[in-house]
Design a protein around this motif. Structure first.
Motif, PDB file in Angstrom:
ATOM      1  N   ARG A  34       0.841  -1.197   0.000  1.00 38.31           N
ATOM      2  CA  ARG A  34       0.000   0.000   0.000  1.00 38.31           C
ATOM      3  C   ARG A  34       0.878   1.250   0.000  1.00 38.31           C
ATOM      4  NH1 ARG A  34      -5.338  -1.810  -0.818  1.00 38.31           N
ATOM      5  NH2 ARG A  34      -5.609  -3.765   0.334  1.00 38.31           N
ATOM      6  N   GLU A  35       0.247   2.401  -0.098  1.00 35.59           N
ATOM      7  CA  GLU A  35       0.991   3.661  -0.011  1.00 35.59           C
ATOM      8  C   GLU A  35       0.134   4.705   0.699  1.00 35.59           C
ATOM      9  OE1 GLU A  35       3.894   6.642  -2.455  1.00 35.59           O
ATOM     10  OE2 GLU A  35       3.185   4.811  -3.373  1.00 35.59           O
ATOM     11  N   HIS A  36       0.510   5.011   1.939  1.00 42.71           N
ATOM     12  CA  HIS A  36      -0.244   5.982   2.729  1.00 42.71           C
ATOM     13  C   HIS A  36      -0.212   7.348   2.040  1.00 42.71           C
ATOM     14  CE1 HIS A  36      -2.296   7.356   6.244  1.00 42.71           C
ATOM     15  NE2 HIS A  36      -1.335   8.169   6.622  1.00 42.71           N
ATOM     16  N   SER A 109     -16.337  -1.394  -9.783  1.00 39.78           N
ATOM     17  CA  SER A 109     -16.739  -0.037  -9.399  1.00 39.78           C
ATOM     18  C   SER A 109     -15.499   0.779  -9.091  1.00 39.78           C
ATOM     19  CB  SER A 109     -17.640  -0.072  -8.164  1.00 39.78           C
ATOM     20  OG  SER A 109     -16.905  -0.498  -7.025  1.00 39.78           O
ATOM     21  N   ALA A 110     -15.650   2.085  -9.112  1.00 38.27           N
ATOM     22  CA  ALA A 110     -14.528   2.951  -8.773  1.00 38.27           C
ATOM     23  C   ALA A 110     -14.067   2.689  -7.346  1.00 38.27           C
ATOM     24  CB  ALA A 110     -14.926   4.421  -8.944  1.00 38.27           C
ATOM     25  N   GLY A 111     -15.000   2.455  -6.444  1.00 35.93           N
ATOM     26  CA  GLY A 111     -14.654   2.196  -5.052  1.00 35.93           C
ATOM     27  C   GLY A 111     -13.820   0.935  -4.888  1.00 35.93           C
ATOM     28  N   ASP A 112     -14.228  -0.147  -5.571  1.00 31.28           N
ATOM     29  CA  ASP A 112     -13.462  -1.388  -5.495  1.00 31.28           C
ATOM     30  C   ASP A 112     -12.081  -1.225  -6.117  1.00 31.28           C
ATOM     31  OD1 ASP A 112     -15.502  -2.712  -4.203  1.00 31.28           O
ATOM     32  OD2 ASP A 112     -16.317  -3.620  -6.032  1.00 31.28           O
ATOM     33  N   LEU A 113     -12.020  -0.481  -7.207  1.00 32.33           N
ATOM     34  CA  LEU A 113     -10.742  -0.262  -7.879  1.00 32.33           C
ATOM     35  C   LEU A 113      -9.782   0.509  -6.985  1.00 32.33           C
ATOM     36  CD1 LEU A 113      -8.961  -0.437 -10.385  1.00 32.33           C
ATOM     37  CD2 LEU A 113     -10.086   1.646 -11.230  1.00 32.33           C
ATOM     38  N   ILE A 114     -10.247   1.601  -6.404  1.00 33.80           N
ATOM     39  CA  ILE A 114      -9.391   2.425  -5.539  1.00 33.80           C
ATOM     40  C   ILE A 114      -8.909   1.626  -4.335  1.00 33.80           C
ATOM     41  CG2 ILE A 114      -9.405   4.439  -4.007  1.00 33.80           C
ATOM     42  CD1 ILE A 114     -11.293   5.773  -6.077  1.00 33.80           C
ATOM     43  N   ALA A 115      -9.783   0.787  -3.782  1.00 33.77           N
ATOM     44  CA  ALA A 115      -9.396  -0.023  -2.622  1.00 33.77           C
ATOM     45  C   ALA A 115      -8.308  -1.031  -2.966  1.00 33.77           C
ATOM     46  CB  ALA A 115     -10.620  -0.742  -2.068  1.00 33.77           C
ATOM     47  N   SER A 229      -6.447  -2.438   5.654  1.00 31.05           N
ATOM     48  CA  SER A 229      -6.858  -3.071   4.405  1.00 31.05           C
ATOM     49  C   SER A 229      -6.998  -1.973   3.351  1.00 31.05           C
ATOM     50  CB  SER A 229      -8.169  -3.837   4.624  1.00 31.05           C
ATOM     51  OG  SER A 229      -8.524  -4.552   3.475  1.00 31.05           O
ATOM     52  N   GLY A 230      -8.014  -2.064   2.517  1.00 31.20           N
ATOM     53  CA  GLY A 230      -8.183  -1.083   1.453  1.00 31.20           C
ATOM     54  C   GLY A 230      -8.844   0.201   1.926  1.00 31.20           C
ATOM     55  N   THR A 231      -8.623   1.265   1.177  1.00 29.25           N
ATOM     56  CA  THR A 231      -9.255   2.556   1.460  1.00 29.25           C
ATOM     57  C   THR A 231     -10.598   2.643   0.747  1.00 29.25           C
ATOM     58  OG1 THR A 231      -7.169   3.721   1.805  1.00 29.25           O
ATOM     59  CG2 THR A 231      -9.069   5.049   1.159  1.00 29.25           C
ATOM     60  N   ARG A 232     -11.616   3.003   1.490  1.00 31.39           N
ATOM     61  CA  ARG A 232     -12.959   3.198   0.947  1.00 31.39           C
ATOM     62  C   ARG A 232     -13.381   4.647   1.172  1.00 31.39           C
ATOM     63  NH1 ARG A 232     -14.976  -1.069  -2.220  1.00 31.39           N
ATOM     64  NH2 ARG A 232     -13.929  -2.984  -1.510  1.00 31.39           N
ATOM     65  N   SER A 233     -14.533   5.003   0.644  1.00 26.57           N
ATOM     66  CA  SER A 233     -15.007   6.370   0.855  1.00 26.57           C
ATOM     67  C   SER A 233     -16.524   6.406   0.855  1.00 26.57           C
ATOM     68  CB  SER A 233     -14.467   7.315  -0.225  1.00 26.57           C
ATOM     69  OG  SER A 233     -14.990   6.987  -1.495  1.00 26.57           O
ATOM     70  N   ALA A 234     -17.039   7.423   1.520  1.00 28.15           N
ATOM     71  CA  ALA A 234     -18.471   7.723   1.507  1.00 28.15           C
ATOM     72  C   ALA A 234     -18.637   9.113   0.923  1.00 28.15           C
ATOM     73  CB  ALA A 234     -19.045   7.654   2.917  1.00 28.15           C
ATOM     74  N   ARG A 235     -19.678   9.303   0.137  1.00 29.48           N
ATOM     75  CA  ARG A 235     -19.886  10.584  -0.549  1.00 29.48           C
ATOM     76  C   ARG A 235     -21.183  11.236  -0.087  1.00 29.48           C
ATOM     77  NH1 ARG A 235     -17.649  11.505  -5.616  1.00 29.48           N
ATOM     78  NH2 ARG A 235     -18.798  13.475  -5.459  1.00 29.48           N
ATOM     79  N   LEU A 236     -21.158  12.553  -0.077  1.00 25.43           N
ATOM     80  CA  LEU A 236     -22.351  13.348   0.207  1.00 25.43           C
ATOM     81  C   LEU A 236     -22.358  14.538  -0.728  1.00 25.43           C
ATOM     82  CD1 LEU A 236     -24.820  14.252   1.966  1.00 25.43           C
ATOM     83  CD2 LEU A 236     -23.153  15.449   3.429  1.00 25.43           C
ATOM     84  N   THR A 237     -23.463  14.753  -1.403  1.00 22.33           N
ATOM     85  CA  THR A 237     -23.647  15.915  -2.274  1.00 22.33           C
ATOM     86  C   THR A 237     -24.842  16.704  -1.788  1.00 22.33           C
ATOM     87  OG1 THR A 237     -22.693  14.804  -4.213  1.00 22.33           O
ATOM     88  CG2 THR A 237     -24.120  16.697  -4.621  1.00 22.33           C
TER      89      THR A 237
END
Length: 456
Positions: A34-36, A109-115, A229-237
């Motif tokens: 990984r890379e912090h 998905s973009a989320g799975d890819l980024i993780a 583990s992997g990095t995930r994210s939650a979005r709010l607009t």
């Protein structure tokens, strides 16, 4: 620190002190694949005819090569003490593109890819056809949040240029080395020999790191032995009316919007903390882009692939109200980037490097606050519409953008920006330490705090 030709076609410069300390932080996670703090910028986009077609992938790949010509530092590589760049011939350019430009399976998905991202010596580009998303991923030593979005914009500029027949193989390769970015220390012409005044200023900013100890944090899963583990994210607009109401309410109170958001991020950290920790102070980062303070042309998008950012830690007590916190943040942001702050950038980075080498043990539980980072109006960084240079040549419409970092700690990072007159939030977290519902609840709470405190 200027780039020089070490042998024909090979260019090199010494890595800057700020690049080096950011690189050291990121590299610590390489052993785990990984890379912090690696940076991810992404865009959802729509291509109109005749840009859309069977050869879209070819055009995107050509745009990636053209982007390297305009921003060659996306293909520079880092060693312990130096940055390196090699002028490519046609075969080398193709090999680099094959190693850095990826078209992904329709079902990801973009989320799975980024993780799933792993460290790479270069910046990489990722296209997901099904969702029509482009993602750029890079180590943080190469750029910052503002620059990552500027590079995203430059890609779409290059895409439109590529559709007008700009063949990467016919470009005058070798000329691009004049666009390799310098370090912030070189741009600011910072003195090598530190003065007592500079040392005192650096010491003052270094001392703010102590605010992290004993600070309030959000409840997390596992213990000190739990591996990331992997990095995930939650979005709010937020809707355009809600966004407009927030800006108007802040203007009426003579506070900037970022101060109100920062106070709200503090509030959700307190809200998510264990009951026996809510009395602790909250610590977060005061982050500033240095780009507006750089001399021309370094303050322009031409130098997107450069690390031009700085900050320090800031604490507020649990006893203060949201309004009091907002005023304190407002005063601190208003103080902004001073000449003293700029002059201390080299020495501050050297001091951080020294601390990293000592690797002092951390008392108490690991930090788990929600920190904040803002790129303000993203439309100043990413143009919503890019048009082909040809008449009736079609266009690219940017529907949405996002910015985030990889996090391997229990700390979460709340990114905030506006795009198309909507305020947007991206809360990144490591999935080993939080269930997916937690960041969603925190963002819902953030919206509630903003609306309640601003009487919207």
């Amino acid at each position: 620190m200027t780039w020089s030709e070490s042998r024909p076609g090979h260019y090199q410069r010494r890595i800057g002190e700020n690049e080096k300390f950011i690189k050291a932080i990121g590299d610590r996670a390489h052993a785990s694949g990984r890379e912090h703090w690696s940076i991810t910028s992404q865009a959802s986009f729509k291509v109109t005819e005749p840009l859309q077609g069977d050869d879209l992938l070819t055009k995107l790949s050509r745009a990636w090569k053209n982007l390297r010509f305009e921003h060659p530092s996306i293909a520079s590589t880092a060693e312990e003490e130096t940055l390196n760049y090699v002028v490519p011939d046609t075969n080398a350019l193709d090999r680099w593109a094959n190693e850095t430009f990826f078209v992904h399976d329709e079902n990801i998905s973009a989320g799975d890819l980024i993780a799933s991202f792993k460290p790479s010596p270069y910046m990489t580009a990722h296209y997901i056809p099904k969702s029509s998303q482009l993602i750029l991923h890079t180590a943080h030593w190469r750029t910052d949040g503002f620059g990552a979005l500027q590079l995203l914009n430059a890609f779409f500029e290059a895409f439109c240029a590529a559709t007008s027949g700009r063949d990467p193989s016919s470009l005058p390769w070798g000329e691009e080395v004049g666009r390799l970015v310098p370090s912030v220390e070189e741009v600011l012409n910072l003195p090598i020999t530190v003065t007592p005044e500079i040392k005192a200023t650096a010491d003052r900013y270094i001392s703010t790191l102590a605010h992290v100890t004993g600070a309030v944090g959000v409840s997390y899963l596992g213990d000190k032995s739990t591996l990331p583990s992997g990095t995930r994210s939650a979005r709010l607009t937020l809707s355009q009316p809600t966004t407009r109401a927030i800006f108007e309410a802040c203007k009426a109170r003579d506070i900037n919007v970022l101060s109100a958001v920062h106070a709200s991020v503090a509030a959700i950290t307190f809200a998510g903390a264990p009951a026996d920790s809510k009395h602790k102070h909250y610590t977060s980062t005061m982050r500033f882009s240095l780009r507006p303070y750089l001399p021309e042309p370094y303050n322009t998008p031409r130098f997107a692939s450069g690390l031009y950012t700085g900050g320090y830690m800031f604490r507020i007590p649990a006893s203060q109200s949201w309004t009091e916190n907002t005023r304190r943040y407002n005063d601190e942001y208003h103080l902004g980037v001073t000449r003293e702050f700029l002059l201390a950038r080299r020495q501050y980075a050297l001091d951080v490097q020294s601390l990293l080498r000592k690797n002092p043990p951390v008392d108490g539980p690991p930090p788990s606050e929600v920190d904040i980072s803002s790129v303000d109006d993203a439309e100043l960084l990413v143009c919503p519409v890019h048009k082909s240079g040809e008449e009736d040549g079609g266009s690219v419409e940017i529907l949405d953008v996002s910015i985030g970092v990889e996090t391997l700690t229990r700390q979460m990072y709340c990114f905030v920006w506006t795009f198309r007159d909507q305020m947007k939030f991206n809360l990144v977290y490591n999935e080993a330490f939080y269930d997916a519902i937690v960041p969603l609840e925190l963002l819902a709470k953030l919206k509630e705090v903003l609306q309640t405190e601003l009487h919207i």
